[in-house]
Design a protein around this motif. Structure first.
Motif, mmCIF file in Angstrom:
data_model
loop_
_atom_site.group_PDB
_atom_site.id
_atom_site.type_symbol
_atom_site.label_atom_id
_atom_site.label_comp_id
_atom_site.label_asym_id
_atom_site.label_seq_id
_atom_site.Cartn_x
_atom_site.Cartn_y
_atom_site.Cartn_z
ATOM 1 N N ILE A 48 0.583 -1.298 -0.090
ATOM 2 C CA ILE A 48 -0.008 -0.417 0.759
ATOM 3 C C ILE A 48 1.174 1.539 0.496
ATOM 4 O O ILE A 48 2.221 1.721 1.081
ATOM 5 N N GLY A 49 0.308 2.201 -1.080
ATOM 6 C CA GLY A 49 1.434 2.731 -0.852
ATOM 7 C C GLY A 49 2.787 2.771 -1.209
ATOM 8 O O GLY A 49 3.495 3.521 -0.783
ATOM 9 N N GLY A 50 3.244 1.929 -1.382
ATOM 10 C CA GLY A 50 4.717 1.891 -2.131
ATOM 11 C C GLY A 50 5.129 0.828 -1.266
ATOM 12 O O GLY A 50 6.612 0.248 -1.323
ATOM 13 N N GLU A 51 4.315 0.661 -0.075
ATOM 14 C CA GLU A 51 5.477 -0.060 0.811
ATOM 15 C C GLU A 51 4.539 -1.650 1.509
ATOM 16 O O GLU A 51 3.221 -1.893 1.488
ATOM 17 N N GLU A 52 5.709 -2.557 1.719
ATOM 18 C CA GLU A 52 5.120 -4.111 1.974
ATOM 19 C C GLU A 52 4.098 -3.517 4.070
ATOM 20 O O GLU A 52 4.927 -3.385 4.547
ATOM 21 N N VAL A 53 3.004 -3.895 3.872
ATOM 22 C CA VAL A 53 2.819 -3.489 5.223
ATOM 23 C C VAL A 53 1.854 -5.273 5.323
ATOM 24 O O VAL A 53 1.934 -5.918 4.622
ATOM 25 N N ARG A 54 2.258 -5.875 6.258
ATOM 26 C CA ARG A 54 1.792 -7.009 7.698
ATOM 27 C C ARG A 54 0.592 -6.531 8.518
ATOM 28 O O ARG A 54 1.143 -5.863 9.295
ATOM 29 N N ARG A 55 0.010 -7.493 8.658
ATOM 30 C CA ARG A 55 -1.542 -7.646 9.673
ATOM 31 C C ARG A 55 -1.757 -8.675 9.947
ATOM 32 O O ARG A 55 -2.185 -9.501 9.275
ATOM 33 N N SER A 56 -2.222 -8.809 10.925
ATOM 34 C CA SER A 56 -2.530 -10.564 11.884
ATOM 35 C C SER A 56 -4.389 -9.667 11.929
ATOM 36 O O SER A 56 -4.189 -9.320 12.882
ATOM 37 N N TYR A 57 -4.904 -10.684 11.060
ATOM 38 C CA TYR A 57 -6.338 -10.680 11.783
ATOM 39 C C TYR A 57 -7.027 -12.278 12.182
ATOM 40 O O TYR A 57 -6.293 -13.604 12.068
ATOM 41 N N SER A 58 -7.368 -12.555 13.574
ATOM 42 C CA SER A 58 -7.942 -13.537 13.892
ATOM 43 C C SER A 58 -9.319 -14.394 13.599
ATOM 44 O O SER A 58 -10.072 -13.665 12.413
ATOM 45 N N LEU A 59 -8.922 -15.800 12.909
ATOM 46 C CA LEU A 59 -9.876 -16.415 12.494
ATOM 47 C C LEU A 59 -11.092 -16.688 13.508
ATOM 48 O O LEU A 59 -11.179 -16.894 14.520
ATOM 49 N N CYS A 60 -12.017 -16.515 12.793
ATOM 50 C CA CYS A 60 -13.719 -16.505 12.728
ATOM 51 C C CYS A 60 -14.398 -17.153 13.118
ATOM 52 O O CYS A 60 -15.598 -17.935 13.907
ATOM 53 N N LEU A 80 -4.195 1.849 8.084
ATOM 54 C CA LEU A 80 -3.691 1.752 6.569
ATOM 55 C C LEU A 80 -4.244 0.625 6.653
ATOM 56 O O LEU A 80 -5.183 0.115 5.234
ATOM 57 N N VAL A 81 -4.372 -0.770 7.086
ATOM 58 C CA VAL A 81 -4.605 -2.651 5.864
ATOM 59 C C VAL A 81 -5.894 -2.150 6.536
ATOM 60 O O VAL A 81 -7.108 -2.998 5.584
ATOM 61 N N SER A 82 -6.720 -2.283 7.551
ATOM 62 C CA SER A 82 -7.935 -2.032 8.477
ATOM 63 C C SER A 82 -9.186 -1.529 7.262
ATOM 64 O O SER A 82 -10.215 -2.197 6.377
ATOM 65 N N ASN A 83 -8.651 -0.754 6.806
ATOM 66 C CA ASN A 83 -9.364 1.078 6.075
ATOM 67 C C ASN A 83 -9.327 -0.157 4.854
ATOM 68 O O ASN A 83 -10.655 0.004 3.969
ATOM 69 N N HIS A 84 -7.541 -0.668 4.240
ATOM 70 C CA HIS A 84 -7.986 -0.953 2.961
ATOM 71 C C HIS A 84 -8.896 -2.647 2.732
ATOM 72 O O HIS A 84 -9.818 -2.432 1.577
ATOM 73 N N ILE A 85 -8.543 -2.771 3.751
ATOM 74 C CA ILE A 85 -9.857 -4.493 3.358
ATOM 75 C C ILE A 85 -10.973 -4.041 3.346
ATOM 76 O O ILE A 85 -12.143 -4.451 2.571
ATOM 77 N N ASN A 86 -11.554 -3.055 4.828
ATOM 78 C CA ASN A 86 -12.888 -2.761 4.460
ATOM 79 C C ASN A 86 -13.203 -1.750 3.489
ATOM 80 O O ASN A 86 -14.902 -2.052 2.722
ATOM 81 N N ASP A 87 -12.285 -0.765 2.731
ATOM 82 C CA ASP A 87 -13.305 -0.066 1.251
ATOM 83 C C ASP A 87 -12.582 -0.637 0.157
ATOM 84 O O ASP A 87 -13.374 -0.321 -0.642
ATOM 85 N N SER A 88 -11.962 -1.689 0.353
ATOM 86 C CA SER A 88 -11.244 -1.726 -1.237
ATOM 87 C C SER A 88 -11.440 -3.399 -1.479
ATOM 88 O O SER A 88 -11.169 -3.105 -3.074
ATOM 89 N N LEU A 89 -11.243 -4.241 -0.832
ATOM 90 C CA LEU A 89 -11.033 -5.748 -1.578
ATOM 91 C C LEU A 89 -12.802 -6.034 -2.407
ATOM 92 O O LEU A 89 -13.175 -5.628 -1.085
#
Length: 358
Positions: A48-60, A80-89
């Protein structure tokens, strides 16, 4: 070295106005690789924005039911990532995903006769939901008493699924909602059944004591699982200890909220000596950079996942010098005393710091 697999999104559900759940297609040849325990998490990677980012999210999702891997993601202000997942995926997109990890798990077996107490708040419901569904499905002799805290009715994640579980397992599953700022009438939340229990306020020591007093264990073999912000976890643990619950029966996972004190000033341009994958790396730590981000900026590949101080994937041992962790929601006091630190949260406090990734 962290290995990622490309998984396709098969379903994306809007759980609340600011949260979604995302399901992934898992090819047959990866079934063994992605075998998991209830309560574990997935690490996802984006650029995102040219930078590699990682995040961890629990399995439901539940590992004992035939269903896709599913994570729950709630928007975080400035996230950065939570908004990307909610808005773009969208369905059909491919996401890079690591195999499940995490220590917040329950020993769930078919022959168990237990009482499980589950405490969650906000997005802390995600691993709790996985444990809840797995226990109800796998352990027909066990009981679950759960309290779930939110700000109002509209912020309750997985609301429909929780109601269905209440109806299906009415004789073994008690769910109490606790809302700090409820809207309108509670009958709006439960139009079909106005008699379901609820509490007003946050989950604090008094709430926990009252809850357990009203719903005592059926089976004396009781376990307690807590997931939510740091303050909620601390309040719940203190209440349980006041009731003489043994520490080994209490399991926690922190979602949001820092437990550390105020930030300290880093030693500007400190020397970092890092031992990683058999290589000795020496580099200066720029102002504002953590040890982890310093190594990544040099093209190195240290282990990491969430960058939130939660998962402990980036753990290292400080051999020389001192560091300050801006946030620590993963390591015990004993581990910190033994010299372990989360490199994603660590800034140098001395002119030189030497760390080892074991």
């Amino acid at each position: 070295m962290s290995k990622f697999y490309k998984l396709q999104i098969t379903d994306l559900r809007k759980e609340t106005a600011d949260s979604v759940s995302v399901a992934f297609d898992l090819p047959y040849e990866l079934y063994n690789e992605f075998n998991y325990k209830a309560g574990q998490y997935l690490t996802v990677k984006f650029t995102i924005g040219g930078e590699e980012v990682r995040r961890s999210y629990s399995l439901c999702s539940s590992p004992v039911m035939e269903e896709p891997l599913r994570i729950g993601v709630k928007k975080v202000k400035g996230g950065l990532v939570s908004n990307h997942i909610n808005d773009s995926l969208k369905v059909g997109d491919t996401v890079e995903v690591m195999v499940p990890e995490g220590r917040f798990t329950a020993d769930i077996k078919e022959g168990n006769y237990k009482t499980y107490y589950l405490f969650s708040a906000g997005s802390g419901i995600t691993p709790i939901l996985s444990i809840l569904r797995t226990v109800l499905f796998r352990e027909p002799r066990s009981y679950v008493h759960m309290i779930y805290g939110n700000s109002n009715q509209e912020s309750i994640m997985f609301q429909n699924e929780l109601e269905q579980l209440q109806e299906q397992y009415f004789d073994r599953f008690v769910l109490v909602h606790s809302l700090s700022r409820p809207k309108s009438k509670w009958s709006d939340l439960w139009k079909s059944s106005k008699d379901k229990p609820y509490l007003k306020g946050r989950i604090d020591k008094k709430t926990v004591s009252r809850f357990i007093g009203e719903y005592p264990p059926y089976a004396q073999n009781a376990e307690y699982y807590i997931c939510g912000p740091g303050t909620m976890i601390q309040n719940t643990k203190e209440a349980l200890k006041d009731m003489d619950v043994p520490g080994e029966r209490i399991f926690t996972e922190s979602f949001g909220g820092q437990t550390e004190g105020a930030d300290q000033d880093a030693w500007e341009n400190a020397t970092l000596i890092a031992h990683l994958d058999g290589e000795k790396i020496e580099v200066n730590v720029p102002k504002g950079k953590t040890l982890l981000r310093t190594l990544i900026s040099q093209g190195k590949n240290p282990p990491y996942s969430c960058e939130g101080g939660v998962c402990s994937t980036c753990i290292c041992k400080v051999k020389n010098g001192k560091v300050h962790m801006k946030n620590n929601l993963a390591l015990t006091d004993e581990e910190v005393a033994d010299g372990y630190a989360l490199s994603c949260q660590s800034i140098p406090l001395t002119e030189s710091v030497e760390i080892v990734y074991e």
